[in-house]
Write an enzyme that holds these catalytic residues in place. Structure first.
Site, PDB file in Angstrom:
ATOM      1  N   GLU A   1      -2.064  18.960  30.081  1.00 25.77           N
ATOM      2  CA  GLU A   1      -0.955  18.112  30.530  1.00 25.77           C
ATOM      3  C   GLU A   1      -0.753  16.975  29.528  1.00 25.77           C
ATOM      4  OE1 GLU A   1      -0.094  14.728  33.929  1.00 25.77           O
ATOM      5  OE2 GLU A   1      -1.485  16.354  34.423  1.00 25.77           O
TER       6      GLU A   1
ATOM      7  N   LYS B   1      -0.463  17.493  43.956  1.00 25.37           N
ATOM      8  CA  LYS B   1      -1.507  16.733  43.276  1.00 25.37           C
ATOM      9  C   LYS B   1      -1.931  15.567  44.161  1.00 25.37           C
ATOM     10  CE  LYS B   1      -0.695  13.693  39.971  1.00 25.37           C
ATOM     11  NZ  LYS B   1      -0.375  13.066  38.661  1.00 25.37           N
TER      12      LYS B   1
END
Length: 224
Positions: free
Chosen positions: A49, A138
């Site tokens: 990421e 998340k």
């Protein structure tokens, strides 16, 4: 939001299915990313990421995807608007991550069948993202709740997929996966001093360790 949109859900990428670890990279500039991605990939971490808090992500993303795309999935995080989401996907992002639950960002990813992991902490936030079609939600900052939170969420929401992020250490990874997390997301505990001139061989070693711990936890969960 239409019922059709609510039932659509981009699938988990092969890289994350193969290794349930996401490395979160923050640097002063995206030009610093390539050697660190190489070291992580050498250690088996295949989901990377790149955060928008780093300058130059959109400009460098296409070249990074061309360089590493056959080995790792490179996504973009810290996305807070649909415009950023579309720019990331246009540049080749394999997945998107947000720090907060913004339904328009989830919808933009769902429309293009790109995995999306919206951030939240409360049941309301996490369910909103999941109900909108997120691939997984998340839990952020995960260090404030701990692995047991997955079980609590699964009570009212038995199908919800969770990725903890923020305050997750390498040693914490097995407990989160054992609790039912789809994957774990790590920044500083994995990266260490890699962007401050640190030993990239040591980074590869940390990547190998978290990869092995995660694999063992997945195997143990499957054997139950």
């Amino acid at each position: 939001m239409s019922q059709e949109r609510m039932t659509r859900r981009p699938g988990v990428g092969l890289a994350l299915r193969g290794n349930p670890v996401v490395a979160v990279l923050r640097a002063s500039h995206a030009s610093e990313y390539a050697p660190v991605i190489e070291a992580l990939a050498a250690g088996g971490v295949t989901s990377i990421e790149l955060t928008l808090s780093t300058e130059g992500v959109f400009a460098h993303l296409p070249a990074l995807v061309e360089l590493f795309g056959a080995r790792v999935d490179i996504g973009v995080g810290t996305i807070t608007t649909a415009e950023q989401a579309n720019e990331a996907m246009d540049a080749g992002a394999a997945f998107l991550v947000t720090p907060v639950t913004k339904l328009e960002v989830v919808e933009a990813a769902v429309d293009r069948d790109v995995p999306i992991f919206p951030g939240g902490l409360t049941p309301t936030e996490l369910w909103s993202g999941w109900n909108a079609g997120a691939t997984a939600v998340k839990v952020f900052p995960a260090g404030t709740v701990g692995p047991g939170y997955v079980g609590h969420l699964r009570g009212p929401f038995p199908d919800i997929e969770v990725i903890p992020s923020g305050g997750v250490s390498i040693e914490d990874a097995p407990a989160w996966i054992a609790a039912g997390a789809l994957a774990v997301s790590l920044g500083g505990p994995l990266l260490g001093d890699a962007f401050r001139g640190g030993d990239l061989t040591a980074l590869t070693g940390r990547a190998q360790r978290v990869t092995a711990l995660a694999a063992a936890a997945v195997a143990a969960r499957g054997a139950r």
